[in-house]
Design a protein around this motif. Structure first.
Motif, short mmCIF file in Angstrom:
data_model
loop_
_atom_site.label_atom_id
_atom_site.label_comp_id
_atom_site.label_asym_id
_atom_site.label_seq_id
_atom_site.Cartn_x
_atom_site.Cartn_y
_atom_site.Cartn_z
N THR A 44 28.92 18.56 -13.95
CA THR A 44 29.66 17.31 -14.12
C THR A 44 30.25 16.81 -12.81
N ASP A 45 30.40 17.69 -11.83
CA ASP A 45 30.95 17.31 -10.53
C ASP A 45 30.22 18.12 -9.46
N SER A 46 29.16 17.54 -8.91
CA SER A 46 28.32 18.27 -7.95
C SER A 46 29.07 18.59 -6.66
N VAL A 47 29.99 17.73 -6.27
CA VAL A 47 30.78 17.97 -5.05
C VAL A 47 31.68 19.20 -5.25
N LYS A 48 32.35 19.26 -6.41
CA LYS A 48 33.20 20.40 -6.74
C LYS A 48 32.37 21.69 -6.80
#
Length: 256
Positions: free
Chosen positions: A147-151
């Motif tokens: 859901t959050d590739s950066v995270k």
């Protein structure tokens, strides 16, 4: 199988190899291994259990115990769920039983970064069974983008900086290859695997088991690097580095 007699490996060095668990057999490997398993709603329940079958079969390749290889599992969907820590099950029989007792608890989203963060900060701690000077390996299996590739990438980078060696396995058609590579160690060809579906996990079982063993061997090589650099025996280190390289990239056995 190629057999090499390495003159620089005398009986004392050979025993050091044995003490560190450096052999070509998984059964002799010493490592702390955590599986980070996708249990999001995108996974069909039977596929979740196929994923567990794969984990159980991988675990069978190792000798399980507090002086050998230890295994922990965390699953993730919207939130992470601890299944058990590294020091929970001290032998193969108990570990296999525990894996079979895990039940599917689907989450609405794929919070991969949260699970990796938990794995790195909580599961690889001394209080939960992690050991000093033992290779730390994590295997992330997922069938889709987080859901959050950066995270997720940030959590994986932090885990690698803690000395955890990350493998990533993508299943199906919805995973992001670039994200898998952001999770795993380099080179990607050794740390990233992809399969068409969960049933196909069994097809990569032997290859993945060998790669995991080789990866653990390579981590042991890093420990030996530090050991011999402290001793300032550079020529001996070069010889041993060559020996380990032969083992890592081929079907090779060394004898003292």
């Amino acid at each position: 199988m190629h057999v090499y007699r390495i003159q620089c490996i005398n009986s004392r060095i050979f025993h050091l190899f044995s003490d560190l668990g450096i052999t070509t057999e998984c059964q002799d490997s010493i490592a702390d291994v955590v599986f980070v398993l996708d249990s999001s709603a995108s996974i069909w329940e039977p596929d979740f259990y196929r994923q567990l079958d794969f984990v159980e079969n991988i675990a069978k390749q190792f000798k399980i115990g507090p002086k050998n290889t230890q295994v922990g599992i965390v699953t993730f969907g919207e939130y992470h769920t601890l299944r058990f820590h590294l020091n929970k099950y001290p032998d193969t029989k108990q570990l296999q039983k525990a894996i079979r007792q895990i039940r599917f608890n689907p989450g609405r989203s794929t919070n991969t970064g949260d699970a990796i963060n938990y794995m790195a900060k909580e599961m690889f701690t001394a209080s939960n069974g992690a050991r000093d000077d033992v290779p730390r390996v994590a295997v992330v299996i997922t069938d889709g983008e987080s859901t959050d590739s950066v995270k997720t990438a940030k959590a994986a980078r932090a885990a690698r900086e803690l000395g955890i060696h990350l493998f990533a396995i993508g299943v199906g058609k919805r995973f992001d290859r670039q994200e898998l590579e952001s999770i795993a160690n380099e080179p990607a060809k050794e740390y990233v695997f992809t399969v068409d579906n969960y049933s196909a996990l069994q097809k990569i079982l032997k290859v993945f088991a060998v790669k995991t063993c080789q990866g653990i061997l390579y981590i042991h090589y890093l420990f030996i690097h530090l050991y011999f650099m402290k001793k300032k025996t550079l020529l001996k280190f070069i010889c041993i580095y060559f020996s380990l390289t032969l083992i890592r990239f081929g079907s090779t056995r060394i004898i003292a």
